[in-house]
Scaffold this active site. Structure first.
Site, PDB file in Angstrom:
ATOM      1  N   LYS A  69     -10.429  -6.203  -0.794  1.00  0.00           N
ATOM      2  CA  LYS A  69      -9.771  -4.872  -0.825  1.00  0.00           C
ATOM      3  C   LYS A  69     -10.703  -3.728  -1.210  1.00  0.00           C
ATOM      4  CE  LYS A  69      -6.819  -6.838   0.772  1.00  0.00           C
ATOM      5  NZ  LYS A  69      -6.783  -6.577   2.197  1.00  0.00           N
ATOM      6  N   SER A  70     -12.005  -3.942  -0.957  1.00  0.00           N
ATOM      7  CA  SER A  70     -12.979  -2.898  -1.287  1.00  0.00           C
ATOM      8  C   SER A  70     -13.452  -2.136  -0.061  1.00  0.00           C
ATOM      9  CB  SER A  70     -14.192  -3.533  -1.971  1.00  0.00           C
ATOM     10  OG  SER A  70     -13.799  -4.157  -3.148  1.00  0.00           O
ATOM     11  N   GLY A  71     -12.871  -2.439   1.107  1.00  0.00           N
ATOM     12  CA  GLY A  71     -13.318  -1.760   2.323  1.00  0.00           C
ATOM     13  C   GLY A  71     -14.073  -2.692   3.262  1.00  0.00           C
ATOM     14  N   HIS A 132     -16.641 -12.988   0.211  1.00  0.00           N
ATOM     15  CA  HIS A 132     -16.149 -12.344  -1.010  1.00  0.00           C
ATOM     16  C   HIS A 132     -16.771 -13.004  -2.241  1.00  0.00           C
ATOM     17  CE1 HIS A 132     -13.263  -9.770   0.893  1.00  0.00           C
ATOM     18  NE2 HIS A 132     -12.356 -10.677   1.156  1.00  0.00           N
ATOM     19  N   SER A 163      -4.458  -1.850  -3.849  1.00  0.00           N
ATOM     20  CA  SER A 163      -4.526  -2.382  -2.487  1.00  0.00           C
ATOM     21  C   SER A 163      -4.137  -3.873  -2.460  1.00  0.00           C
ATOM     22  CB  SER A 163      -5.943  -2.171  -1.934  1.00  0.00           C
ATOM     23  OG  SER A 163      -6.003  -2.484  -0.580  1.00  0.00           O
ATOM     24  N   LYS A 290      -3.491   2.651   3.849  1.00  0.00           N
ATOM     25  CA  LYS A 290      -3.638   4.100   3.718  1.00  0.00           C
ATOM     26  C   LYS A 290      -5.092   4.541   3.870  1.00  0.00           C
ATOM     27  CE  LYS A 290       0.115   5.699   0.749  1.00  0.00           C
ATOM     28  NZ  LYS A 290       0.384   6.285  -0.583  1.00  0.00           N
ATOM     29  N   GLY A 291      -5.992   3.726   3.346  1.00  0.00           N
ATOM     30  CA  GLY A 291      -7.418   4.049   3.445  1.00  0.00           C
ATOM     31  C   GLY A 291      -7.788   5.330   2.722  1.00  0.00           C
TER      32      GLY A 291
END
Ligand code: PPS
Length: 333
Positions: A69-71, A132, A163, A290-291
């Site tokens: 969830k870090s991009g 990850h 997130s 949402k970003g």
């Protein structure tokens, strides 16, 4: 997935090992065990051990590393586009037809899951692969390969926490509203969730990037949001494949940034529909929520945010790593 040559069975020794670690159930969901300082579910730990045992890196490999969830999805799309820019134009990018997680597969969570030993030698080079796993869990073959590069993307832990909660709900119980954040926040602060603790994860890659900046590039999601063209060029430079003056004049950097933008990817059919089965099943659409930077304000009360900020300061200590915990560009809704 690339074709598998072998499948390793989950043997009794693995079950014994997992039980010896005295797994616990921190929140709803599966049992987690602490293995060498990191928290894993059983399937994930087995996949990690298979990956560590069988993966052989080659010099041209590019490893994308993130905390969930870090991009990750964004980093995969950008790196894939940067690396393959001479193979196809942006108008014909495979990203228009495939979710980024299918183009840049996860190592332990996907390729090596369920005891699979994939034939990754069959993948075209340079292989772009994602993980990850914390730095200290990477097989020595990645660390010892002199030219193999690692790109790490880090994000404000409050947005990561937010997130994760939405992602779990979207994939497990979309019809139910988010429950109280108290218990999951407590376990997040204790580091008890897959791949946690957050701070050790960031620090491992941060320290490695200071020690060997040619090998490990440390990036922040928030910097991508501030200036994506600068970040695209930084990745290209790091990979030894900088944009030429002609490419820059032709606007290729901006084209790649646009192709990989949240709005563009979220609206593609390949990301609106379908799902991916890693060690768990996830809808493609759930990777594009949402970003935004700072959406945590809609979930996490200020007192909890202050607590996490203090915790990060304490954990990061004199390392030189700072994250703008309170930074946000969205208001409470
Ligand atoms: S995963 O499961 O670890 O691969 O998830 P990951 O991709 O790391 O994190 C998902 C969050 O990243 C946001 N996202 C993006 N932000 C900006 N631009 C692009 N292109 C993009 N793609 C995905 C996604 O919306 C998730 O963040 P939240 O805050 O939940 O919206």
């Amino acid at each position: 997935m690339s074709s598998s040559t072998e499948v390793e069975q989950k043997d009794d020794h693995f079950e014994e090992l997992f039980q010896r670690l005295q797994p616990k159930k921190p929140v709803a969901g599966s049992l987690l065990a602490n293995y060498q300082g990191v928290w894993f579910g059983a399937d994930l730990l087995q996949a990690t051990l298979t990956f560590q045992k069988h993966f052989k890196a080659i010099d041209s490999d590019i490893i994308l590393a993130t905390m969930p969830k870090s991009g990750t999805t964004w980093l995969k799309a950008l790196t894939f586009s940067i690396v393959n820019r001479n193979n196809h134009s942006v108008d014909e990018s495979p990203l228009l037809f495939s979710n980024p997680h299918h183009l840049v597969p996860f190592l332990e969570m996907y390729l090596y899951k369920d005891g699979n030993i994939p034939d990754i030698d069959a993948m075209p080079c340079p292989r772009i692969l994602a993980t990850h796993l914390p730095y200290q869990f990477l097989p020595s073959t990645i660390l010892d390969c002199s030219n193999c590069r690692i790109i790490y993307l880090c994000r404000n832990p409050l947005d990561v926490f937010t997130s994760i909660l939405h992602f779990v709900r979207q994939n497990r119980s979309a019809s139910r509203p988010l429950e109280s954040v108290d218990v999951p926040f407590e376990t997040f602060c204790q580091g008890i969730y897959p791949y946690g603790p957050f701070w050790d994860h960031c620090l491992g890659y941060w320290n490695a990037s200071l020690k060997d900046p040619q090998k490990v590039l440390f990036l922040k999601y928030e910097d991508f949001k501030k200036n994506i063209t600068c970040s695209v060029k930084k990745i290209a430079d790091f990979l030894g494949h900088p944009f030429s003056a002609e490419e820059e004049e032709a606007g290729l950097v901006e084209e790649i940034a646009m192709l990989c933008s949240f709005e563009n990817l979220q609206n593609l059919n390949c990301n609106k529909e379908g799902e991916i089965q890693t060690v768990f099943r996830a809808k493609h659409s759930s990777f594009f929520r949402k970003g935004e930077v700072g959406d945590w304000v809609n979930l996490v009360p200020p007192s909890m945010a202050n607590r996490l900020e203090k915790l990060m300061q304490e954990k990061f200590g004199e390392s030189g790593l700072t994250l703008d915990i309170h930074g946000n560009s969205v208001g409470r809704r």
